[in-house]
Design a protein around this motif. Structure first.
Motif, PDB file in Angstrom:
ATOM      1  N   PHE A  87       0.831  -1.208   0.000  1.00  0.00           N
ATOM      2  CA  PHE A  87       0.000   0.000   0.000  1.00  0.00           C
ATOM      3  C   PHE A  87       0.868   1.262   0.000  1.00  0.00           C
ATOM      4  O   PHE A  87       0.582   2.215  -0.716  1.00  0.00           O
ATOM      5  N   PHE A  88       1.925   1.262   0.803  1.00  0.00           N
ATOM      6  CA  PHE A  88       2.797   2.430   0.871  1.00  0.00           C
ATOM      7  C   PHE A  88       3.429   2.710  -0.491  1.00  0.00           C
ATOM      8  O   PHE A  88       3.465   3.851  -0.955  1.00  0.00           O
ATOM      9  N   THR A  89       3.910   1.671  -1.132  1.00  0.00           N
ATOM     10  CA  THR A  89       4.527   1.829  -2.455  1.00  0.00           C
ATOM     11  C   THR A  89       3.517   2.368  -3.462  1.00  0.00           C
ATOM     12  O   THR A  89       3.818   3.289  -4.234  1.00  0.00           O
ATOM     13  N   GLU A  90       2.309   1.813  -3.448  1.00  0.00           N
ATOM     14  CA  GLU A  90       1.265   2.260  -4.385  1.00  0.00           C
ATOM     15  C   GLU A  90       0.846   3.699  -4.103  1.00  0.00           C
ATOM     16  O   GLU A  90       0.686   4.502  -5.030  1.00  0.00           O
ATOM     17  N   ASP A  91       0.662   4.022  -2.832  1.00  0.00           N
ATOM     18  CA  ASP A  91       0.188   5.365  -2.464  1.00  0.00           C
ATOM     19  C   ASP A  91       1.247   6.426  -2.719  1.00  0.00           C
ATOM     20  O   ASP A  91       0.924   7.523  -3.192  1.00  0.00           O
ATOM     21  N   THR A  92       2.501   6.129  -2.426  1.00  0.00           N
ATOM     22  CA  THR A  92       3.545   7.120  -2.693  1.00  0.00           C
ATOM     23  C   THR A  92       3.757   7.275  -4.197  1.00  0.00           C
ATOM     24  O   THR A  92       4.106   8.363  -4.661  1.00  0.00           O
ATOM     25  N   ALA A  93       3.515   6.211  -4.964  1.00  0.00           N
ATOM     26  CA  ALA A  93       3.668   6.299  -6.425  1.00  0.00           C
ATOM     27  C   ALA A  93       2.715   7.352  -7.001  1.00  0.00           C
ATOM     28  O   ALA A  93       3.075   8.068  -7.943  1.00  0.00           O
ATOM     29  N   LYS A  94       1.524   7.475  -6.435  1.00  0.00           N
ATOM     30  CA  LYS A  94       0.566   8.487  -6.907  1.00  0.00           C
ATOM     31  C   LYS A  94       1.112   9.892  -6.648  1.00  0.00           C
ATOM     32  O   LYS A  94       1.013  10.777  -7.506  1.00  0.00           O
ATOM     33  N   ALA A  95       1.692  10.100  -5.481  1.00  0.00           N
ATOM     34  CA  ALA A  95       2.261  11.407  -5.150  1.00  0.00           C
ATOM     35  C   ALA A  95       3.502  11.686  -5.995  1.00  0.00           C
ATOM     36  O   ALA A  95       3.706  12.815  -6.462  1.00  0.00           O
ATOM     37  N   VAL A  96       4.315  10.674  -6.222  1.00  0.00           N
ATOM     38  CA  VAL A  96       5.505  10.819  -7.068  1.00  0.00           C
ATOM     39  C   VAL A  96       5.089  11.219  -8.482  1.00  0.00           C
ATOM     40  O   VAL A  96       5.678  12.119  -9.090  1.00  0.00           O
ATOM     41  N   THR A  97       4.056  10.581  -9.011  1.00  0.00           N
ATOM     42  CA  THR A  97       3.560  10.908 -10.351  1.00  0.00           C
ATOM     43  C   THR A  97       3.118  12.365 -10.421  1.00  0.00           C
ATOM     44  O   THR A  97       3.417  13.072 -11.392  1.00  0.00           O
ATOM     45  N   ALA A  98       2.416  12.824  -9.391  1.00  0.00           N
ATOM     46  CA  ALA A  98       1.939  14.215  -9.374  1.00  0.00           C
ATOM     47  C   ALA A  98       3.103  15.196  -9.380  1.00  0.00           C
ATOM     48  O   ALA A  98       3.081  16.199 -10.112  1.00  0.00           O
ATOM     49  N   VAL A  99       4.138  14.920  -8.597  1.00  0.00           N
ATOM     50  CA  VAL A  99       5.305  15.815  -8.564  1.00  0.00           C
ATOM     51  C   VAL A  99       6.064  15.728  -9.885  1.00  0.00           C
ATOM     52  O   VAL A  99       6.529  16.742 -10.417  1.00  0.00           O
ATOM     53  N   ASN A 100       6.155  14.533 -10.471  1.00  0.00           N
ATOM     54  CA  ASN A 100       6.828  14.385 -11.757  1.00  0.00           C
ATOM     55  C   ASN A 100       6.124  15.156 -12.873  1.00  0.00           C
ATOM     56  O   ASN A 100       6.771  15.610 -13.813  1.00  0.00           O
ATOM     57  N   LYS A 101       4.816  15.300 -12.766  1.00  0.00           N
ATOM     58  CA  LYS A 101       4.058  16.039 -13.791  1.00  0.00           C
ATOM     59  C   LYS A 101       4.469  17.507 -13.853  1.00  0.00           C
ATOM     60  O   LYS A 101       4.218  18.187 -14.843  1.00  0.00           O
ATOM     61  N   GLY A 122      -2.940  15.204  -1.124  1.00  0.00           N
ATOM     62  CA  GLY A 122      -3.376  15.041  -2.504  1.00  0.00           C
ATOM     63  C   GLY A 122      -2.686  16.014  -3.449  1.00  0.00           C
ATOM     64  O   GLY A 122      -2.047  16.977  -3.018  1.00  0.00           O
ATOM     65  N   PRO A 123      -2.808  15.773  -4.759  1.00  0.00           N
ATOM     66  CA  PRO A 123      -2.103  16.584  -5.744  1.00  0.00           C
ATOM     67  C   PRO A 123      -2.526  18.050  -5.775  1.00  0.00           C
ATOM     68  O   PRO A 123      -1.799  18.898  -6.274  1.00  0.00           O
ATOM     69  N   GLY A 124      -3.675  18.372  -5.214  1.00  0.00           N
ATOM     70  CA  GLY A 124      -4.125  19.758  -5.160  1.00  0.00           C
ATOM     71  C   GLY A 124      -3.171  20.652  -4.383  1.00  0.00           C
ATOM     72  O   GLY A 124      -3.143  21.866  -4.594  1.00  0.00           O
ATOM     73  N   VAL A 125      -2.375  20.059  -3.495  1.00  0.00           N
ATOM     74  CA  VAL A 125      -1.381  20.817  -2.730  1.00  0.00           C
ATOM     75  C   VAL A 125      -0.440  21.543  -3.688  1.00  0.00           C
ATOM     76  O   VAL A 125      -0.036  22.680  -3.450  1.00  0.00           O
ATOM     77  N   LEU A 126      -0.101  20.883  -4.786  1.00  0.00           N
ATOM     78  CA  LEU A 126       0.839  21.461  -5.748  1.00  0.00           C
ATOM     79  C   LEU A 126       0.226  22.603  -6.552  1.00  0.00           C
ATOM     80  O   LEU A 126       0.936  23.327  -7.243  1.00  0.00           O
ATOM     81  N   GLU A 127      -1.090  22.755  -6.460  1.00  0.00           N
ATOM     82  CA  GLU A 127      -1.791  23.807  -7.205  1.00  0.00           C
ATOM     83  C   GLU A 127      -2.077  25.041  -6.360  1.00  0.00           C
ATOM     84  O   GLU A 127      -2.693  25.988  -6.849  1.00  0.00           O
TER      85      GLU A 127
END
Length: 196
Positions: A87-101, A122-127
């Protein structure tokens, strides 16, 4: 060089603040959660965790079994350590993808520092306007060539402080993220978050 993976420093920071429990518990909103903050669903709520300690909002075994059955999860409480790691790997992968974008040249510490609040909020933090302002300032990056003036160093420090002033209830975590973001840079995190 563009960093694309979460580093050890980022994983350690996230895990230290999320804490781990192999039993289902209610998060601060009462949503059932497990492992290192893995959200099970937002369709049901239970006891809200107001202490920061997952053990104060554990679901009963009957509640966990009913939840697992109603959502066809294929697992119930407690989960295995291996499942928590997955779960940790999957959940951090979503955040990593958002930062990579963002497609920006971060240092590993900067990348990790941004993944942490993205994982948490969530990715909204980056916005948010404050994060956007920080990311728009070219002097913030390790690829900036040339010395930084005293004024530019101060501006970097202020921008970092404001960018990590997200969710006042998690002030200690935000301070650690901001400090990690500044690691190895000419500027420091001299302004505590929420002070500007």
């Amino acid at each position: 060089m563009i960093i694309t993976n979460l580093g050890t420093g980022g994983a350690t920071l996230i895990k230290s603040h999320e804490g781990i429990t192999l039993k289902f518990y209610g998060d601060p909103y009462g949503y059932p959660t497990v492992g290192w903050g893995h959200l099970i669903t937002k369709t049901k709520t239970y006891t809200k965790n107001t202490s920061g300690n997952p053990n104060t909002s554990l679901l009963t075994q009957a509640e966990a079994n009913a939840l697992s059955s109603s959502l066809n999860l294929g697992y119930t409480s407690p989960i295995s350590q291996s499942k928590a790691n997955t779960f940790f790997t999957e959940d951090t992968a979503k955040a990593v993808t958002a930062v990579n974008k963002l497609k920006l040249n971060f240092s590993q510490s900067q990348f990790d520092a941004l993944v942490s609040p993205t994982f948490n909020g969530g990715p909204g933090v980056l916005e948010t306007n404050d994060v956007k302002a920080m990311l728009a300032y070219k002097q913030i990056y390790p690829t900036f060539s040339g010395p930084l003036s005293a004024n530019e160093i101060d501006t970097c420090s202020k921008l970092v402080s404001k960018a990590f002033s997200y969710d006042r209830k998690l002030q200690r975590r935000r301070i650690e993220e901001a400090t990690l973001f500044c690691k190895g840079r000419q500027y420091t995190h001299k302004y505590p978050v929420y002070t500007l």
